[in-house]
Design a protein around this motif. Structure first.
Motif, mmCIF file in Angstrom:
data_model
loop_
_atom_site.group_PDB
_atom_site.id
_atom_site.type_symbol
_atom_site.label_atom_id
_atom_site.label_comp_id
_atom_site.label_asym_id
_atom_site.label_seq_id
_atom_site.Cartn_x
_atom_site.Cartn_y
_atom_site.Cartn_z
ATOM 1 N N GLN A 168 -40.710 15.717 -6.131
ATOM 2 C CA GLN A 168 -41.508 15.423 -7.314
ATOM 3 C C GLN A 168 -41.135 16.195 -8.569
ATOM 4 O O GLN A 168 -41.138 15.639 -9.653
ATOM 5 C CB GLN A 168 -42.978 15.639 -7.005
ATOM 6 N N THR A 169 -40.798 17.457 -8.456
ATOM 7 C CA THR A 169 -40.580 18.243 -9.667
ATOM 8 C C THR A 169 -39.110 18.368 -10.072
ATOM 9 O O THR A 169 -38.809 19.011 -11.075
ATOM 10 C CB THR A 169 -41.190 19.656 -9.520
ATOM 11 N N ILE A 170 -38.219 17.747 -9.333
ATOM 12 C CA ILE A 170 -36.809 17.780 -9.717
ATOM 13 C C ILE A 170 -36.594 16.834 -10.897
ATOM 14 O O ILE A 170 -37.203 15.768 -10.968
ATOM 15 C CB ILE A 170 -35.883 17.413 -8.533
ATOM 16 N N THR A 171 -35.740 17.237 -11.822
ATOM 17 C CA THR A 171 -35.445 16.348 -12.945
ATOM 18 C C THR A 171 -34.375 15.344 -12.511
ATOM 19 O O THR A 171 -33.548 15.641 -11.632
ATOM 20 C CB THR A 171 -34.928 17.135 -14.168
ATOM 21 N N PRO A 172 -34.371 14.158 -13.112
ATOM 22 C CA PRO A 172 -33.332 13.183 -12.774
ATOM 23 C C PRO A 172 -31.920 13.728 -12.987
ATOM 24 O O PRO A 172 -31.022 13.460 -12.195
ATOM 25 C CB PRO A 172 -33.616 12.005 -13.714
ATOM 26 N N ASP A 194 -22.123 29.150 -1.649
ATOM 27 C CA ASP A 194 -21.972 28.608 -2.999
ATOM 28 C C ASP A 194 -22.309 27.116 -3.032
ATOM 29 O O ASP A 194 -22.877 26.626 -4.000
ATOM 30 C CB ASP A 194 -20.550 28.850 -3.514
ATOM 31 N N ILE A 195 -21.984 26.404 -1.978
ATOM 32 C CA ILE A 195 -22.275 24.970 -1.910
ATOM 33 C C ILE A 195 -23.764 24.730 -1.657
ATOM 34 O O ILE A 195 -24.416 23.976 -2.372
ATOM 35 C CB ILE A 195 -21.454 24.288 -0.793
ATOM 36 N N ILE A 196 -24.309 25.373 -0.647
ATOM 37 C CA ILE A 196 -25.681 25.066 -0.224
ATOM 38 C C ILE A 196 -26.740 25.918 -0.898
ATOM 39 O O ILE A 196 -27.932 25.633 -0.780
ATOM 40 C CB ILE A 196 -25.838 25.185 1.306
ATOM 41 N N GLY A 197 -26.330 26.957 -1.619
ATOM 42 C CA GLY A 197 -27.298 27.878 -2.205
ATOM 43 C C GLY A 197 -27.838 27.453 -3.554
ATOM 44 O O GLY A 197 -28.716 28.114 -4.099
ATOM 45 N N LYS A 198 -27.361 26.363 -4.090
ATOM 46 C CA LYS A 198 -27.843 25.912 -5.389
ATOM 47 C C LYS A 198 -29.245 25.326 -5.250
ATOM 48 O O LYS A 198 -29.571 24.696 -4.240
ATOM 49 C CB LYS A 198 -26.896 24.879 -5.983
ATOM 50 N N ARG A 199 -30.039 25.539 -6.285
ATOM 51 C CA ARG A 199 -31.416 25.054 -6.263
ATOM 52 C C ARG A 199 -31.445 23.555 -5.996
ATOM 53 O O ARG A 199 -30.656 22.804 -6.545
ATOM 54 C CB ARG A 199 -32.089 25.356 -7.599
ATOM 55 N N TRP A 200 -32.328 23.139 -5.127
ATOM 56 C CA TRP A 200 -32.598 21.758 -4.732
ATOM 57 C C TRP A 200 -31.646 21.212 -3.682
ATOM 58 O O TRP A 200 -31.932 20.193 -3.068
ATOM 59 C CB TRP A 200 -32.632 20.803 -5.933
#
Length: 118
Positions: free
Chosen positions: A43-47, A11-17
């Motif tokens: 590059q494609t992650i939103t702030p 649950d902690i590490i499985g989140k996107r990014w």
């Protein structure tokens, strides 16, 4: 199953990014990195997403946020905690398994995968 240690960890590490952020903080001898440095690398992650993930990782004890008041304006930097560094050892084991059993020697953006320090 919600109380299972493995499920809680995923649950902690499985989140996107999340893994990408941890990898970027690990690269370069775990030097502190500023928010904009991380944003540039991912590059494609939103702030907004980067900010949320960094806060979550800080709350979970994997990332440390440091305030530098000696500069104007003040800046925050991020680095791995001891817990975060130990987690990277697990990622290294996963990589070794992948290279041995699943994937040919693919070249990543940094270097030849088998020679990469990760």
């Amino acid at each position: 199953m919600k109380d299972c240690t493995i499920y809680k960890t995923i649950d902690i590490i499985g989140k996107r990014w999340t893994l990408c952020i941890l990898l970027e903080l690990y690269k370069g001898n775990n030097e502190e990195k500023r928010f904009n440095e991380l944003k540039k690398k991912l590059q494609t992650i939103t702030p907004k997403t980067l900010s949320i993930r960094l806060k979550e990782l800080e709350q979970e004890g994997l990332v440390k946020k440091t305030l530098d008041e000696s500069k104007d304006p003040v800046i925050y930097t991020y680095s791995l905690t001891r817990s975060g560094e130990e987690f990277m050892e697990i990622i290294q084991s996963i990589k070794r398994w992948g290279l041995e059993w699943k994937f040919e020697n693919k070249i990543c953006g940094l270097s030849n995968c088998k020679n990469c320090k990760l």
